[in-house]
Design a protein around this motif. Structure first.
Motif, PDB file in Angstrom:
ATOM      1  N   PRO B  80       0.794  -1.224   0.048  1.00 13.94           N
ATOM      2  CA  PRO B  80      -0.235   0.097   0.031  1.00 13.94           C
ATOM      3  C   PRO B  80       0.864   1.297  -0.245  1.00 13.94           C
ATOM      4  O   PRO B  80       1.813   1.262   0.915  1.00 13.94           O
ATOM      5  N   LEU B  81       0.472   2.218  -0.787  1.00 14.48           N
ATOM      6  CA  LEU B  81       1.231   3.523  -0.861  1.00 14.48           C
ATOM      7  C   LEU B  81       1.407   4.124   0.561  1.00 14.48           C
ATOM      8  O   LEU B  81       0.189   4.677   1.279  1.00 14.48           O
ATOM      9  N   LEU B  82       2.408   4.427   0.882  1.00 13.77           N
ATOM     10  CA  LEU B  82       2.495   5.159   2.271  1.00 13.77           C
ATOM     11  C   LEU B  82       3.209   6.613   2.007  1.00 13.77           C
ATOM     12  O   LEU B  82       3.289   7.529   3.211  1.00 13.77           O
ATOM     13  N   PHE B  83       3.631   7.086   0.904  1.00  7.53           N
ATOM     14  CA  PHE B  83       4.086   8.406   1.024  1.00  7.53           C
ATOM     15  C   PHE B  83       3.032   9.242   0.031  1.00  7.53           C
ATOM     16  O   PHE B  83       3.385  10.313  -0.294  1.00  7.53           O
ATOM     17  N   GLY B  84       1.700   8.827  -0.072  1.00  6.07           N
ATOM     18  CA  GLY B  84       0.949   9.740  -0.852  1.00  6.07           C
ATOM     19  C   GLY B  84       0.295   9.278  -2.020  1.00  6.07           C
ATOM     20  O   GLY B  84       1.240   8.410  -2.703  1.00  6.07           O
ATOM     21  N   ARG B  85      -0.781   9.452  -2.603  1.00  7.15           N
ATOM     22  CA  ARG B  85      -1.393   8.923  -3.525  1.00  7.15           C
ATOM     23  C   ARG B  85      -1.398   9.882  -4.884  1.00  7.15           C
ATOM     24  O   ARG B  85      -1.644   9.460  -5.869  1.00  7.15           O
ATOM     25  N   ASP B  86      -1.176  10.888  -4.580  1.00 12.82           N
ATOM     26  CA  ASP B  86      -1.362  12.037  -5.934  1.00 12.82           C
ATOM     27  C   ASP B  86      -0.234  13.307  -5.453  1.00 12.82           C
ATOM     28  O   ASP B  86       0.186  13.166  -4.424  1.00 12.82           O
ATOM     29  N   ALA B  87      -0.285  14.066  -6.401  1.00 14.49           N
ATOM     30  CA  ALA B  87       0.779  15.134  -6.200  1.00 14.49           C
ATOM     31  C   ALA B  87       0.736  15.760  -4.732  1.00 14.49           C
ATOM     32  O   ALA B  87       1.718  16.060  -4.046  1.00 14.49           O
ATOM     33  N   LYS B  88      -0.429  16.270  -4.567  1.00  7.63           N
ATOM     34  CA  LYS B  88      -0.656  17.310  -3.488  1.00  7.63           C
ATOM     35  C   LYS B  88      -0.601  16.325  -2.091  1.00  7.63           C
ATOM     36  O   LYS B  88       0.079  16.800  -1.171  1.00  7.63           O
ATOM     37  N   GLU B  89      -1.111  15.358  -2.158  1.00  8.85           N
ATOM     38  CA  GLU B  89      -0.894  14.269  -0.892  1.00  8.85           C
ATOM     39  C   GLU B  89       0.447  13.932  -0.674  1.00  8.85           C
ATOM     40  O   GLU B  89       0.945  13.915   0.504  1.00  8.85           O
ATOM     41  N   LYS B  90       1.227  13.805  -1.779  1.00 12.59           N
ATOM     42  CA  LYS B  90       2.628  13.325  -1.651  1.00 12.59           C
ATOM     43  C   LYS B  90       3.365  14.442  -1.079  1.00 12.59           C
ATOM     44  O   LYS B  90       4.354  14.432  -0.132  1.00 12.59           O
ATOM     45  N   ALA B  91       3.090  15.675  -1.228  1.00  2.71           N
ATOM     46  CA  ALA B  91       3.537  16.845  -0.983  1.00  2.71           C
ATOM     47  C   ALA B  91       3.208  16.895   0.772  1.00  2.71           C
ATOM     48  O   ALA B  91       4.000  17.446   1.475  1.00  2.71           O
ATOM     49  N   ILE B  92       1.983  16.888   0.983  1.00  2.00           N
ATOM     50  CA  ILE B  92       1.676  16.939   2.227  1.00  2.00           C
ATOM     51  C   ILE B  92       2.160  15.945   3.212  1.00  2.00           C
ATOM     52  O   ILE B  92       2.527  16.320   4.309  1.00  2.00           O
ATOM     53  N   VAL B  93       2.330  14.642   2.652  1.00  2.03           N
ATOM     54  CA  VAL B  93       3.028  13.764   3.709  1.00  2.03           C
ATOM     55  C   VAL B  93       4.659  13.960   3.914  1.00  2.03           C
ATOM     56  O   VAL B  93       4.990  14.265   4.793  1.00  2.03           O
ATOM     57  N   GLU B  94       5.047  14.542   2.594  1.00  2.00           N
ATOM     58  CA  GLU B  94       6.628  14.912   2.655  1.00  2.00           C
ATOM     59  C   GLU B  94       6.497  16.298   3.989  1.00  2.00           C
ATOM     60  O   GLU B  94       7.429  16.429   4.842  1.00  2.00           O
ATOM     61  N   MET B  95       5.671  17.154   3.815  1.00  2.00           N
ATOM     62  CA  MET B  95       5.595  18.390   4.894  1.00  2.00           C
ATOM     63  C   MET B  95       5.462  17.735   6.165  1.00  2.00           C
ATOM     64  O   MET B  95       6.153  18.158   7.109  1.00  2.00           O
ATOM     65  N   TRP B  96       4.869  16.848   6.610  1.00  2.00           N
ATOM     66  CA  TRP B  96       4.757  16.411   7.877  1.00  2.00           C
ATOM     67  C   TRP B  96       5.999  15.548   8.320  1.00  2.00           C
ATOM     68  O   TRP B  96       6.356  15.367   9.379  1.00  2.00           O
ATOM     69  N   ILE B  97       6.501  14.716   7.259  1.00  2.00           N
ATOM     70  CA  ILE B  97       7.681  14.011   7.693  1.00  2.00           C
ATOM     71  C   ILE B  97       8.815  14.899   8.124  1.00  2.00           C
ATOM     72  O   ILE B  97       9.324  14.771   9.360  1.00  2.00           O
ATOM     73  N   ARG B  98       8.815  15.955   7.487  1.00  2.00           N
ATOM     74  CA  ARG B  98       9.987  16.918   7.758  1.00  2.00           C
ATOM     75  C   ARG B  98       9.634  17.836   9.114  1.00  2.00           C
ATOM     76  O   ARG B  98      10.354  17.983   9.854  1.00  2.00           O
ATOM     77  N   ARG B  99       8.422  18.048   9.151  1.00  2.00           N
ATOM     78  CA  ARG B  99       7.885  18.738  10.447  1.00  2.00           C
ATOM     79  C   ARG B  99       8.228  17.827  11.738  1.00  2.00           C
ATOM     80  O   ARG B  99       8.616  18.105  12.711  1.00  2.00           O
ATOM     81  N   CYS B 100       7.731  16.598  11.553  1.00  2.47           N
ATOM     82  CA  CYS B 100       8.059  15.632  12.584  1.00  2.47           C
ATOM     83  C   CYS B 100       9.580  15.443  12.954  1.00  2.47           C
ATOM     84  O   CYS B 100      10.073  15.263  14.165  1.00  2.47           O
ATOM     85  N   ASP B 101      10.356  15.416  11.760  1.00  2.00           N
ATOM     86  CA  ASP B 101      11.792  15.334  12.068  1.00  2.00           C
ATOM     87  C   ASP B 101      12.532  16.406  12.563  1.00  2.00           C
ATOM     88  O   ASP B 101      13.278  16.454  13.558  1.00  2.00           O
ATOM     89  N   PHE B 102      12.157  17.714  12.256  1.00  2.00           N
ATOM     90  CA  PHE B 102      12.824  19.068  12.289  1.00  2.00           C
ATOM     91  C   PHE B 102      12.385  19.471  13.917  1.00  2.00           C
ATOM     92  O   PHE B 102      13.211  19.979  14.570  1.00  2.00           O
ATOM     93  N   TYR B 103      11.244  19.349  14.240  1.00  3.33           N
ATOM     94  CA  TYR B 103      10.619  20.178  15.379  1.00  3.33           C
ATOM     95  C   TYR B 103      10.157  18.945  16.303  1.00  3.33           C
ATOM     96  O   TYR B 103       9.473  19.510  17.479  1.00  3.33           O
ATOM     97  N   PHE B 104      10.554  17.706  16.022  1.00  5.01           N
ATOM     98  CA  PHE B 104      10.004  16.952  16.910  1.00  5.01           C
ATOM     99  C   PHE B 104      10.999  15.850  17.512  1.00  5.01           C
ATOM    100  O   PHE B 104      11.660  15.758  18.436  1.00  5.01           O
TER     101      PHE B 104
END
Lengths: 202, 202
Positions: B80-104
């Motif tokens: 199952p796709l876990l990094f997002g299913r379309d362009a916008k969702e992929k970008a939103i997932v990337e945004m949250w990966i990075r927020r979780c890494d940098f600020y958590f």
């Protein structure tokens, strides 16, 4: 579609260079970070963390984090591919994006924020931590130089978003008085190659 | 193919959970981080930074950085796709990966490394910075709770790698005595939902 940015900051520059490589035109809206406009309640509706850049899509929704914004455009306009061309290359690019963020951009930024007069009174500073980060940033210059002894770019012979990230961080590191040293001949060769691309002026 | 890891550490856990979600079997090789095996010249051939986890591919090459390893498997086995299913969702997932890494994850890890007796003598500690990071980590608990008031998962109604990252960091934060507070009812609901997935035991 538009991007909120501060032209002087290193993160929006990564996005501008990326979009220049893809030849995507963009409207930029300047946010006055010296006045702290990014912390206003209005701006925090766009990015709850009050950070730049922020992409505003035509549907009125917002995306933040430079690499996430770049990934959006990689998906909607793939050519030229800058996040890798096959599974292994995509993973190698991702590895270098993260190495550059965690062990180069982050220590460089933390050194700046914890030692510079620019942030006095704006942030609680821990100068001892800042100095430790200065050493980490310097170490990454050496790591890059060693890597470029055997590789044209971070992902081997393939120019990618990771090179854009590293290039912007090398320039940003001037704020903490870190520069490419005369003995960094391989790093200098790579830097000159990236600087020679028209996108570097974006 | 095999993964070098330390079972106790939070980063390898992110990869194990990701692979469990995709039902990919893997050989794991334990590296003794208390003995500092990851800093040996032999191991640094696998990852120059001496960090875990490291994926060894069948061609003998190596990939490091947890999210880069996960991205490799997203490409070779999409479902199952876990990094997002379309362009916008992929970008939103990337945004949250990075927020979780940098600020958590990053502030949580820096608090641990700069304040815990575990690292005394192993790392140069700056306790004042560690305490500042403890506050940053606590703030992210609040940010997550606010987000989950209106969203099932980080990327809206879609479970992603970003949730795996945040989940592992919430658990990791116990080492700096940060826990979900009684008032974090939305965060608790999300945590319980992720913990109920069989992958969380990986």
């Amino acid at each position: 579609m538009k991007i909120y940015q501060a032209r002087i900051a290193p993160n929006p520059r990564r996005v501008r260079i990326f979009l220049a490589e893809k030849d995507i035109a963009m409207e930029y809206v300047e946010v006055d970070i010296q006045k702290g406009e990014q912390y206003s309640p209005e701006f925090k509706q766009k990015n709850v963390l009050g950070l730049l850049p922020v992409l505003e899509l035509d549907d009125g929704s917002h995306l933040s984090e430079s690499i996430a914004i770049c990934r959006y455009f990689e998906e909607v306009q793939p050519e030229p591919l800058l996040f890798g061309r096959d599974a292994k290359e995509k993973a190698i690019v991702e590895m270098w994006i993260r190495r550059c963020d965690f062990y180069f951009m982050f220590p460089t930024g933390m050194c700046f924020q914890n030692t510079s007069d620019y942030f006095k009174g704006l942030k609680r500073q821990v100068p001892e931590w800042g100095e430790l980060c200065r050493e980490k940033s310097a170490k990454f210059f050496n790591l890059l130089n060693n890597h470029f002894e055997h590789n044209d770019y971070l992902a081997g012979d393939y120019f990618s978003i990771a090179d854009i990230s590293a290039f912007c961080t090398v320039d940003f590191a001037k704020v903490i008085q870190q520069r490419i040293q005369p003995e960094h001949t391989h790093l200098q060769r790579w830097y000159d190659a990236v600087a020679a691309r028209p996108s570097s002026k974006a």
